[in-house]
Design a protein around this motif. Structure first.
Motif, short mmCIF file in Angstrom:
data_model
loop_
_atom_site.label_atom_id
_atom_site.label_comp_id
_atom_site.label_asym_id
_atom_site.label_seq_id
_atom_site.Cartn_x
_atom_site.Cartn_y
_atom_site.Cartn_z
N ALA A 154 -24.89 63.46 -53.14
CA ALA A 154 -25.44 64.73 -52.78
C ALA A 154 -25.50 64.83 -50.88
CB ALA A 154 -26.25 65.07 -53.36
N ARG A 155 -26.74 63.79 -50.62
CA ARG A 155 -26.39 63.21 -49.38
C ARG A 155 -25.30 63.23 -48.50
NH1 ARG A 155 -29.09 57.73 -47.91
NH2 ARG A 155 -26.94 57.35 -48.52
N ASP A 156 -23.77 62.43 -48.50
CA ASP A 156 -23.14 61.46 -47.54
C ASP A 156 -21.87 62.85 -47.77
OD1 ASP A 156 -24.67 60.27 -47.01
OD2 ASP A 156 -24.68 58.90 -48.95
N ILE A 157 -22.02 64.32 -48.56
CA ILE A 157 -20.96 64.94 -48.39
C ILE A 157 -19.58 64.92 -47.24
CG2 ILE A 157 -20.44 67.15 -49.70
CD1 ILE A 157 -21.82 67.33 -51.83
N GLY A 158 -20.53 65.48 -46.31
CA GLY A 158 -20.22 65.63 -45.27
C GLY A 158 -19.39 64.60 -44.34
N GLU A 159 -20.14 63.46 -44.52
CA GLU A 159 -19.42 62.44 -44.12
C GLU A 159 -18.89 61.61 -44.42
OE1 GLU A 159 -22.35 59.23 -43.59
OE2 GLU A 159 -23.59 60.01 -41.65
N ASP A 160 -18.70 61.30 -46.03
CA ASP A 160 -17.56 60.83 -46.70
C ASP A 160 -16.58 62.15 -47.12
OD1 ASP A 160 -18.75 59.32 -47.74
OD2 ASP A 160 -19.33 60.60 -49.80
N ALA A 161 -16.62 63.53 -46.22
CA ALA A 161 -14.73 64.55 -46.23
C ALA A 161 -14.47 63.87 -44.34
CB ALA A 161 -15.87 65.87 -45.95
N LEU A 194 -11.35 68.88 -47.23
CA LEU A 194 -11.40 67.84 -46.62
C LEU A 194 -10.17 68.80 -45.17
CD1 LEU A 194 -10.46 64.56 -49.22
CD2 LEU A 194 -12.72 65.58 -48.06
N SER A 195 -9.55 69.08 -45.21
CA SER A 195 -9.19 69.03 -44.24
C SER A 195 -10.52 70.29 -43.27
CB SER A 195 -7.63 70.67 -44.46
OG SER A 195 -8.59 71.24 -44.92
N ASN A 196 -11.29 70.99 -43.77
CA ASN A 196 -12.45 72.17 -42.96
C ASN A 196 -13.39 72.33 -44.07
OD1 ASN A 196 -12.89 73.35 -41.56
ND2 ASN A 196 -12.60 75.43 -42.18
N PRO A 197 -14.51 70.70 -44.20
CA PRO A 197 -15.21 70.55 -45.33
C PRO A 197 -16.26 71.93 -44.09
CG PRO A 197 -15.35 68.63 -43.47
CD PRO A 197 -14.13 69.27 -43.03
N LYS A 198 -17.04 72.47 -44.71
CA LYS A 198 -18.02 73.43 -44.58
C LYS A 198 -18.88 73.59 -45.74
CE LYS A 198 -15.55 76.32 -40.88
NZ LYS A 198 -14.99 77.65 -40.67
N PRO A 199 -20.27 74.07 -45.02
CA PRO A 199 -21.27 74.47 -46.29
C PRO A 199 -21.48 75.37 -46.63
CG PRO A 199 -22.44 74.44 -44.07
CD PRO A 199 -20.89 73.88 -44.22
N THR A 200 -19.97 76.02 -47.72
CA THR A 200 -20.35 77.34 -48.63
C THR A 200 -21.47 77.12 -49.71
OG1 THR A 200 -18.32 75.77 -49.78
CG2 THR A 200 -17.56 77.39 -47.79
N LYS A 201 -21.63 78.78 -50.58
CA LYS A 201 -22.16 78.75 -51.08
C LYS A 201 -21.84 77.92 -52.45
CE LYS A 201 -23.44 82.27 -54.56
NZ LYS A 201 -24.23 84.07 -54.18
N GLN A 208 -32.56 68.77 -50.91
CA GLN A 208 -33.32 70.62 -50.97
C GLN A 208 -33.40 71.24 -50.41
OE1 GLN A 208 -35.67 70.62 -54.42
NE2 GLN A 208 -35.99 72.66 -55.25
N ARG A 209 -34.47 70.58 -49.62
CA ARG A 209 -35.02 71.47 -48.57
C ARG A 209 -34.11 71.38 -47.58
NH1 ARG A 209 -39.56 68.53 -50.10
NH2 ARG A 209 -39.02 66.71 -48.99
N SER A 210 -32.97 71.41 -47.77
CA SER A 210 -31.41 71.39 -46.31
C SER A 210 -30.74 73.16 -46.96
CB SER A 210 -30.83 70.69 -46.23
OG SER A 210 -30.23 70.24 -46.83
N GLY A 211 -31.73 73.62 -48.36
CA GLY A 211 -30.69 74.45 -48.57
C GLY A 211 -28.99 74.08 -49.29
N TYR A 212 -28.91 72.75 -49.47
CA TYR A 212 -27.89 72.15 -50.16
C TYR A 212 -26.64 71.52 -49.25
CZ TYR A 212 -31.08 71.92 -54.97
OH TYR A 212 -32.00 72.31 -55.22
N ASP A 213 -27.48 71.73 -47.96
CA ASP A 213 -26.89 71.70 -47.12
C ASP A 213 -25.97 70.20 -46.56
OD1 ASP A 213 -24.75 71.32 -44.93
OD2 ASP A 213 -25.32 73.02 -43.79
N SER A 214 -25.16 69.51 -46.78
CA SER A 214 -25.35 67.83 -46.71
C SER A 214 -24.15 67.49 -45.44
CB SER A 214 -24.53 67.21 -48.22
OG SER A 214 -26.09 66.93 -49.08
N ILE A 215 -23.41 68.68 -44.55
CA ILE A 215 -22.09 68.91 -44.27
C ILE A 215 -22.91 68.64 -43.08
CG2 ILE A 215 -20.28 69.78 -43.78
CD1 ILE A 215 -20.21 70.57 -45.95
N SER A 216 -23.63 70.04 -42.27
CA SER A 216 -24.19 70.36 -41.27
C SER A 216 -25.10 68.79 -40.58
CB SER A 216 -24.92 71.75 -41.15
OG SER A 216 -24.15 72.76 -41.26
N SER A 217 -25.36 68.29 -41.62
CA SER A 217 -27.14 67.78 -40.97
C SER A 217 -26.79 65.94 -42.10
CB SER A 217 -28.16 68.26 -40.74
OG SER A 217 -28.60 68.84 -41.62
N ARG A 218 -27.41 65.06 -42.18
CA ARG A 218 -27.67 64.32 -43.37
C ARG A 218 -28.89 64.32 -43.72
NH1 ARG A 218 -28.41 58.14 -44.15
NH2 ARG A 218 -26.60 57.14 -44.99
#
Length: 346
Positions: free
Chosen positions: A164-171, A194-201, A251-261
């Motif tokens: 869950a934490r590394d979704i962006g780094e893994d992408a 993977l071609s354009n990872p974004k923290p969509t809903k 959770q506190r990041s709004g479940y956004d693991s792509i914009s930040s880790r």
């Protein structure tokens, strides 16, 4: 300094720089468990890095399999983690199936395996994380199946937190661990994501599902900590709360693991250590939870059995490594073809 002390110092350095969360929790373990656990984690760290940092990942895992073979033959390679882990294997009668399971998970990574369902993701988590939890129980001289089942719950929970934490780094590395059926339900293809990872809903909802699954397993795992030796309980509680805290940050990041880790601070870790000491003290006077006796996850049952020497789990691993040999052969052929084309161009 003796050879053993020198090897252990090298293991401590590897963990100090490679796994801050475990390094913090390990300080709370008694010395008789802490040193062998550092040797175990140093070998696991070596294994993970040996694959992650190599382009030819299949060949890297096969080299690790050879190193493990030498360790169990009593002739480890001339490297501190190998020598230290060989000592652990001999002293604690470590079932070979447990480190084999870890290498099997690394083999799946090397093969670029993806996971269709949450159960398949649990299969992977069992190998790369619960196998380590089962080995930790062996180091504590705990072979009770109920305690082992809860340790495996904790391993799966920790791995789901990592994912869950590394979704962006893994992408960025073209890796995806989200269950493919979840992506399909959201109308997303893995390659499109993977071609354009974004923290969509949709992606944030999937991240939330991972964190919620991890939290459920963290709660189940706590029932097993009271079945461990008293002197080890604070350290294992600390590991549980420190990793659970990472999920809290996600959770506190709004479940956004792509914009930040998600990261946790030293102050937070110290707070969780204090909570862990209180929880460990309470286990001495509180009755055992009925959750201790809950059935193990189907995906971790082979580890519970293996830790009790009920089976060896070798045949399935051997099939995986045979497949991995084919991947390694393809890697070599591709490299040779690439080198050949470069030679013609020059």
């Amino acid at each position: 300094m003796s050879c053993y002390e020198s090897d252990m110092e090298a293991c401590r350095e590897a963990i100090r720089h490679g796994s801050l969360s475990f390094h913090a929790a390990s300080k709370l373990l008694p010395a008789r468990v802490r040193d062998p656990s550092l040797a175990l984690y140093a070998f696991c760290r070596l294994a993970d890095d040996a694959v992650d940092l190599q382009q030819e990942k299949a060949a890297a895992v096969l080299r690790l399999q050879d190193r493990l073979e030498k360790i169990y033959d009593g002739r480890p390679e001339n490297a501190a983690p190998d020598r230290a882990f060989a000592r652990v294997v001999e002293e604690f009668d470590m079932p070979r199936a447990l480190p084999d399971a870890l290498l099997e998970g690394l083999a799946w990574d090397a093969m670029g395996r993806r996971y269709e369902t949450l159960s398949e993701l649990f299969d992977y988590s069992a190998r790369v994380a619960s196998a380590v939890g089962a080995m930790m129980c062996v180091l504590m001289r705990v072979r009770d199946p109920d305690a082992l089942a809860r340790a495996c719950d904790l391993g799966v929970a920790m791995q789901l937190t990592n994912i869950a934490r590394d979704i962006g780094e893994d992408a960025l590395e073209r890796r995806i661990y989200l269950p493919l059926e979840w992506l399909d339900e959201a109308g997303l293809s893995p390659d499109r994501f993977l071609s354009n990872p974004k923290p969509t809903k949709a992606i944030r909802q999937m991240t939330r599902r991972l964190v919620m699954q991890a939290n459920r397993l963290y709660m189940r795992s706590e029932a097993g900590i009271g079945a461990l030796p008293i002197s080890s309980r604070t350290g294992i509680y600390a590991a549980r709360f420190i990793y659970g805290g990472i999920g809290g940050q996600v959770q506190r990041s709004g479940y956004d693991s792509i914009s930040s880790r998600a990261r946790t601070s030293k102050a937070q870790k110290l707070g969780w250590v204090s909570v862990s000491a209180v929880k460990a003290a309470m286990t001495v006077v509180m009755p055992k939870s009925a959750v201790l006796y809950a059935r193990c996850l189907p995906e971790t049952e082979f580890l519970v059995r293996a830790a009790g020497h009920e089976n060896t789990h070798r045949s399935r691993s051997d099939m995986v490594f045979e497949a991995l040999s084919q991947v390694a052969q393809r890697e070599r052929e591709q490299r040779e073809a690439l080198n050949g084309s470069h030679g013609r161009l020059t």
